[in-house]
Design an enzyme around this catalytic site. Sequence first.
Site, PDB file in Angstrom:
ATOM      1  N   SER A  15       0.839  -1.202   0.000  1.00  0.00           N
ATOM      2  CA  SER A  15       0.000   0.000   0.000  1.00  0.00           C
ATOM      3  C   SER A  15       0.868   1.244   0.000  1.00  0.00           C
ATOM      4  CB  SER A  15      -0.929   0.012   1.226  1.00  0.00           C
ATOM      5  OG  SER A  15      -0.164   0.094   2.431  1.00  0.00           O
ATOM      6  N   SER A 140      11.259  10.074   7.326  1.00  0.00           N
ATOM      7  CA  SER A 140      10.180  11.053   7.423  1.00  0.00           C
ATOM      8  C   SER A 140      10.772  12.405   7.742  1.00  0.00           C
ATOM      9  CB  SER A 140       9.197  10.655   8.533  1.00  0.00           C
ATOM     10  OG  SER A 140       8.220  11.677   8.734  1.00  0.00           O
ATOM     11  N   TYR A 153       7.315   7.502  17.002  1.00  0.00           N
ATOM     12  CA  TYR A 153       7.482   7.438  15.547  1.00  0.00           C
ATOM     13  C   TYR A 153       8.665   8.298  15.129  1.00  0.00           C
ATOM     14  CZ  TYR A 153       6.418   8.105  10.570  1.00  0.00           C
ATOM     15  OH  TYR A 153       6.489   8.164   9.203  1.00  0.00           O
ATOM     16  N   LYS A 157      12.407   7.170  13.454  1.00  0.00           N
ATOM     17  CA  LYS A 157      12.940   7.718  12.208  1.00  0.00           C
ATOM     18  C   LYS A 157      14.273   8.426  12.430  1.00  0.00           C
ATOM     19  CE  LYS A 157       9.492   6.305   9.665  1.00  0.00           C
ATOM     20  NZ  LYS A 157       9.667   5.292   8.612  1.00  0.00           N
ATOM     21  N   THR A 188      -1.627   8.770   1.519  1.00  0.00           N
ATOM     22  CA  THR A 188      -1.658   7.326   1.747  1.00  0.00           C
ATOM     23  C   THR A 188      -2.550   7.056   2.952  1.00  0.00           C
ATOM     24  OG1 THR A 188       0.175   7.253   3.339  1.00  0.00           O
ATOM     25  CG2 THR A 188       0.761   7.224   0.991  1.00  0.00           C
TER      26      THR A 188
END
Length: 264
Positions: A15, A140, A153, A157, A188
Amino acid sequence: MALTNKIIWITGASSGIGKALAIELSKLDTKLILSSRNETTLNDVKELCENSEQIKILPLDLEDYTSFDTTVAKAIAFFGKIDILVNNGGISQRSLAIDTSLEVDKRIMDINYTGTVALSKALLPHFIKNNAGHYVITTSVVGKVATPLRSTYSASKHALHGFFDSLRAETYKHNIDVTLVCPGYVQTNVSMNALTGNGTKQNSMDKATKNGIPADVFARKMIRAFAKRKKEVVIGGFKETGSTYLKRFFPSMLAKLVRKVNVT
């Protein structure tokens, strides 16, 4: 193009950015290996690609990182070698640090950091033996500029930047490239699948994500970046790319802006 005839392995290919990369790369006379946890969805992506006879499916769970030597051997056996590993698999977060359980923190780190590092290290002897190889890592903008609701998160990263910057220096003599790609907002399902503090999915689309760069446009820009063997690239809107410059030259100003920004 520099990617012609290259054998490219993409994680998180079922995806989002991974799916868009697979579709765009299939147009460039490449051979692809597509990985994610969902084999059925991977086959659906394969059907959307051109030259599907040049595409192999290899289910992979980044959390199950103790068996990657076997997984790498299977990947190499498909076409005889791997030229490029696109470390794209991962999961996001939408929760305050105080509300996020340590179990969720650990899961995010296991998927985004430890799983990615384990797979890359399992493939490293193959790259060294061939005296060639290329790691492409989807990190990111928050791997450079941390924002609210993304604490772990962002940490995962940031950690990828530290590991792969070091690996790039260590493996330069083996002709191994490392490209760190920092997306801003991309259209997304990343926010839909993002983990909340108790580990459940958010199951809603962030406004910023909905208004982000179309995934196919992002994929084409990302492909151009790693085809040129860039070391690092930020791909996003004005606010995301601008924030990385503020981080470098005006960190106090950025800190004030981040406190006020609506990140949903």
